[in-house]
Design a protein around this motif. Sequence first.
Motif, PDB file in Angstrom:
ATOM      1  N   GLU B  97       1.203  -1.618   0.027  1.00 36.78           N
ATOM      2  CA  GLU B  97      -0.137   0.037  -0.035  1.00 36.78           C
ATOM      3  C   GLU B  97       1.042   1.332   0.190  1.00 36.78           C
ATOM      4  O   GLU B  97       1.895   1.929   0.858  1.00 36.78           O
ATOM      5  CB  GLU B  97      -0.673   0.315   1.107  1.00 36.78           C
ATOM      6  CG  GLU B  97      -1.748   1.024   0.908  1.00 36.78           C
ATOM      7  CD  GLU B  97      -2.708   1.294   2.613  1.00 36.78           C
ATOM      8  OE1 GLU B  97      -3.114  -0.167   2.356  1.00 36.78           O
ATOM      9  OE2 GLU B  97      -3.207   2.676   2.646  1.00 36.78           O
ATOM     10  N   LEU B  99       2.113   4.720   0.633  1.00 37.04           N
ATOM     11  CA  LEU B  99       1.742   5.715   1.656  1.00 37.04           C
ATOM     12  C   LEU B  99       1.401   7.194   0.636  1.00 37.04           C
ATOM     13  O   LEU B  99       2.062   7.983   0.102  1.00 37.04           O
ATOM     14  CB  LEU B  99       3.440   6.363   2.304  1.00 37.04           C
ATOM     15  CG  LEU B  99       3.299   7.514   3.317  1.00 37.04           C
ATOM     16  CD1 LEU B  99       2.236   6.816   4.536  1.00 37.04           C
ATOM     17  CD2 LEU B  99       5.001   7.267   4.251  1.00 37.04           C
ATOM     18  N   CYS B 104      -5.372   8.494   4.058  1.00 32.85           N
ATOM     19  CA  CYS B 104      -4.817   7.115   5.608  1.00 32.85           C
ATOM     20  C   CYS B 104      -4.780   8.452   6.785  1.00 32.85           C
ATOM     21  O   CYS B 104      -5.254   9.497   6.430  1.00 32.85           O
ATOM     22  CB  CYS B 104      -3.301   6.920   5.637  1.00 32.85           C
ATOM     23  SG  CYS B 104      -2.247   8.469   5.424  1.00 32.85           S
ATOM     24  N   LEU B 128      -2.374   3.181   7.980  1.00 30.90           N
ATOM     25  CA  LEU B 128      -2.582   3.227   6.813  1.00 30.90           C
ATOM     26  C   LEU B 128      -4.136   1.701   6.258  1.00 30.90           C
ATOM     27  O   LEU B 128      -4.812   1.663   7.804  1.00 30.90           O
ATOM     28  CB  LEU B 128      -1.594   2.058   6.015  1.00 30.90           C
ATOM     29  CG  LEU B 128      -0.506   3.636   5.237  1.00 30.90           C
ATOM     30  CD1 LEU B 128      -0.198   4.166   5.989  1.00 30.90           C
ATOM     31  CD2 LEU B 128       0.273   2.211   3.964  1.00 30.90           C
TER      32      LEU B 128
END
Lengths: 768, 768
Positions: B97, B99, B104, B128
């Motif tokens: 995933e 950043l 997030c 996340l």
Amino acid sequence: MKKYFKLDEWNILEEGFDPEYNEVSESIFSIGNGCMGQRANFEEKFSGSSLQGSYIAGVYYPDKTRVGWWKNGYPEYFAKVLNSTNWIGIDIKINDEILDLAKCTVKDFKRILNMKEGYLERIFTAILSNKNEIKVHSKRFLSMTRGEIGAIKYSVTPLNFNGKLEITPYLDGDIINSDSNYDEKFWDEVSKTVKPYEGHVMLKTKKLDFNICTYMSYELTKNSENITAEPSIFENEKYISNTVTVDCNKNDEIILYKYVANTSSRYYAIDKLVEKTQKLCTKAKKDGFDVLLKEQAEAWDEKWKESDIIIEGDVAAQQAIRFNIFQLNQTYTGEDERLNIGPKGFTGEKYGGSTYWDTEAYCLPFYLSTADEKVAKNLLLYRYKQLDKAIQNAEKLGFNNGAALYPMVTMNGEECHNEWEITFEEIHRNGAIAYAIYNYINYTGDKSYLGEYGLDVLVAISRFWSQRVNFSKAKNKYVMLGVTGPNEYDNNINNNWYTNRIASWTLEYTIQVINYLNENEPNILAELKEKLNFKDDEITKWQDIINNMYYPFDEELGIFLQQDGYLDKEQILVKDLDKKHLPINQNWSWDRILRSCFIKQADVLQGLYLLEHEYNLDTIKRNFEFYEPRTVHESSLSPCIHAILAAEIGNYDKAYEMYLRTSRLDLDNYNNDTCDGCHTTSMAGTWMSVIYGFGGLRVRNNKLILNPFIPEHWTSYSFKVMFRGALLKVNVTKAGIKIFNESNTEVAFLIYDKDYTLKNKGQLNIPR
Amino acid sequence: MKKYFKLDEWNILEEGFDPEYNEVSESIFSIGNGCMGQRANFEEKFSGSSLQGSYIAGVYYPDKTRVGWWKNGYPEYFAKVLNSTNWIGIDIKINDEILDLAKCTVKDFKRILNMKEGYLERIFTAILSNKNEIKVHSKRFLSMTRGEIGAIKYSVTPLNFNGKLEITPYLDGDIINSDSNYDEKFWDEVSKTVKPYEGHVMLKTKKLDFNICTYMSYELTKNSENITAEPSIFENEKYISNTVTVDCNKNDEIILYKYVANTSSRYYAIDKLVEKTQKLCTKAKKDGFDVLLKEQAEAWDEKWKESDIIIEGDVAAQQAIRFNIFQLNQTYTGEDERLNIGPKGFTGEKYGGSTYWDTEAYCLPFYLSTADEKVAKNLLLYRYKQLDKAIQNAEKLGFNNGAALYPMVTMNGEECHNEWEITFEEIHRNGAIAYAIYNYINYTGDKSYLGEYGLDVLVAISRFWSQRVNFSKAKNKYVMLGVTGPNEYDNNINNNWYTNRIASWTLEYTIQVINYLNENEPNILAELKEKLNFKDDEITKWQDIINNMYYPFDEELGIFLQQDGYLDKEQILVKDLDKKHLPINQNWSWDRILRSCFIKQADVLQGLYLLEHEYNLDTIKRNFEFYEPRTVHESSLSPCIHAILAAEIGNYDKAYEMYLRTSRLDLDNYNNDTCDGCHTTSMAGTWMSVIYGFGGLRVRNNKLILNPFIPEHWTSYSFKVMFRGALLKVNVTKAGIKIFNESNTEVAFLIYDKDYTLKNKGQLNIPR
């Protein structure tokens, strides 16, 4: 200034083909019928320099505004005159070589605009690179009697070969506006069909959903025998065509008759558009080219009966005035009060919008005198119907209480111009719109207009003026700051005499109208006052402004000053300027123009022209003699006003000089910009130069005034005017004036300051 | 006005992440080193609202001019500050995933601009969507000692998981300018390489062939141990990257050190560019992040020694003044006389160009007092070297005989602004450029500059003024028509007092300089006269203009009038205006602003500030008291001048109010436009508010004058100034003034109207 076209009384003639000059010719030979119009593009392919243009009245595109630096208040879009489907297209292939005048030898080329009968004709011989030589003869017109119909007769004759001729009539809607701000295409395809001998393309604009439909059908003959060969058909995005292949021998004449109908969703339901267009087209084809052309000649004969000016002894002047009248009649017929007269009519897309102050200040008098009253009335109603938008426009700029500022440029009532010094500051346009009401009433006597429509507009404009002035303690007067006058060669000036005067005049006239209604139609006035939330103290305020308006004036020279500080400018006369500087708008940077004393177009003189009856001849003379030598006439709207005033003060040479400058502006490409289109609205000014200038026509106190003179080398001139139901023909010679009343209505005249009455069908002979 | 950032004496602090405010923060936290600079964009991907910006000094793009309506004389292009390769980029992937703070949960976010040591720091925890939680800590800076070098330390620590971390440092040259006129991309790729742990991208501009090369190399550690894993490499158009995959456990700290060199063909041969850049980058990596950061802290320590202002008792004021000084020192270091100070420095691209009159009128005093003389001299030489272009510019507008009009906005000496009322009419900029010469000589005493460089510029500007005025017979005076003064809220005005005055002053000063050279350096003068084709009758003409210049003045009020007719405007005070109308530039249409009496920025007062020594206090007071209440300060350059004059006339409250308004303009996003970048040039005005305003610093007759006061709730303030080789520290408290001479040079003072001399390393204590 070029003498490119041949002189002729009734025709514009181009002899010999100069590809460099083609875009000018395309403008000059433009045809239109009030509903649509087009530049004189070639039917066959042409890869040389050309500005394609085909326009449908009232169909426009709101193109996103493009500016360098955004100013608060700018409109989001500029309404662009919309280039639409190319319906004249006919590709010609001779033994596999396409006919393209940019790529072959052209002989005996003639382009003719027949103004008497209203058609465009072209004759030429082309020698292709394969040595095949053909003669082409085309005629086309937009029907004045059937607003949606255009027709083309296109004849091809092989001169030195037997071979194969492919003829491809097509419709092409994949069109761009050369004036697009962001190089976008404005049209999406809605539907199309293509069958042997007919087909259609229907498009809609990407914004606003104007739908237009173009239907074509055609027939072909060889030596007058119908050709019935099966065409091959083709379609592409927004494009349809038929191709007919004809075997032909030397001297065979192959003729294509192409009939097209153009309709829009402005007049028909979208779901009926194709069907309706097809019907119109089919009917036209059924009646045939010759019938349509005969109708056309008859319709133009009617137009000329009402509006012709005949000049004897000066072919250049004769040709020019007819060209101006012809273009005006092609542009606006006054049947639809949602339409107006764009600065370039149907002859180009530059400037966009359809309505400028040109309409009220220059065009209205032409239509008042040469057409039924309802035509001029429709021009007034156009503004009346846009009053709400003018009020919104003023609100956007901080005004309130129903004050209206009409837009500088518009298509639908919304402002779409985006140059702050003009958009926000050239507010004198409001005055012209108020004056047009006065002008209409004065000319027609139709006072019912005031209560029905006029007062709403007058009050809204008066409210604007009363809020736009401010009281200067320093001057102890009302002043109007930060305006641009008719002379756009100065910006953001204070106390432009013309604007102050027309503002104050509007207040005076509005009060006068209120008083008239109070006496004659008190109930209507009461209703209006309620509707407009009108308080009588507004009149008090207006009267205070009228009484205390500041007008810049120079005691020593005895002239009105164009604006505060005008005499601080270095005073140079145009005649003393080195010719290499002219036109200054092409040779000087903008700041240099602004700080110079040079005037683009009549400004103080514009006011003296409109309000002539309020000033004595001496005043007009002093101001004319001061300002005329400082005027560069770099607006097409300038010479006509100068011509009229010059005539008024007896300076006939200057009047004639100014007339020549306005009348052949496009024919001689005077400003080197006719390639963009003709200066259509200024053509009305040319008409005024003759009728108001040479003829001295005015209307005062319900009488028609005439004070004609005749330019020295003219033998005679005659013009037609309509006045309150009468159709008059005025003939001026050196010996005197003859007036024929072609109608059954009696008319009162003041001629050379003497009163006359002219009975129905009567004639007046007045020696000089 | 928002109090978004935390107060601190040495740091700008953002605590908690507000994506809506990110573009403002990106401007505020910008870093630069005089050679390049960048907005505080995130290293890792961010899909939220962001204005990417990375700029290399002197590298620009001539973007084709965009206007709505072309005016004669407009330049063909606008020189755009060029957004260049994004070299900070580091993509972070946690267990597949990416950043992205827009996607997030962000906790404990801190962004810190450490102004003492010159770096940008960021700390946050991200959760996340896969629930993986990481802590990130980044530091980056642009080296003040190695102009081409930037370095980043980027640390990632998994807080709640063991897993896979992919780190992708990259260079991306596929960049757009958000300010592009036609949405074009400005860069082409020249070359690129990518290898494990290093690579480069070299680009050139599509016009003018500026070449830039960016070289990156990096190293990675896990818990301080080097990672040597083989990265996967990737390239695309104008893009290179490495991806290193690291298996990590909870609480492991993975650090990426990214070193980047940015070079351009302005300093190195194109064919050596890659090699040179690689060497610089490799050296930086070899020395390592900590060494580079130590150098950085030391370099900033030197800067602060020369330019710091310490305020006790007012943290907001302390933070603000340091922020202003920090940004100025980041923007211009004075080593390359081809560079200048753009209105937004390296913090945004809006407005384009790098040089406005801001440089001479606002920035020069800062660099004169806080840096070596050569820095200010380089700012003067910048204009000297562009004199030929200024002469060409004037020729384009119709001037001759070596008259020069410096551009309103420029990158290379050519005008690139395109708003006629400013481009062609805001000509007072010429006066500021002449005044800067006077200012430099007055401050430094370096009279050799006059013969070497100064007179050329002064004569060319004087020639411009003498041609730009005209003699008004109506006024029997010289007038200057059609200008825009410093107050851009009026355009195309006549006899702007400031412009008339600075023009006449230029003529006076030029004559004075000629007389000085005549007496002291006659040979040089003789040479110059020949070179400049200078005739003595020019002086006669200039003297006539000086003697007969028109200055609008109101006898009753005893004030200079901003322009002809200013008192005709409706006189309203800003305080009486409903707050909803402010700022008027966001609420009023342009015409309404123009005809109002409201003033955007100091205009008459600008003249009284510059030529203060020519006017008595009463005159300054009368004018200040008339104009200040009419000034809306909608230019960032306005409050500082008002602060200085308010202090001068003893209106200390107003001086402090104006200081606050200028000093925290960006920190508190006062004008709601800091998202576009900081108002860099006005930051010099803030510095002036303290030194010239509160400190009362002037230089007259080779003496340093001080007349300090201290704002009521401040405990003390101290500032450094350099003066003719001496470095002085001035400390002001309520009790009195202390001055320390930190140098070996003796300095003469006039303090509160008394003479003092301060020996080397000496100290003065002057009680109030």
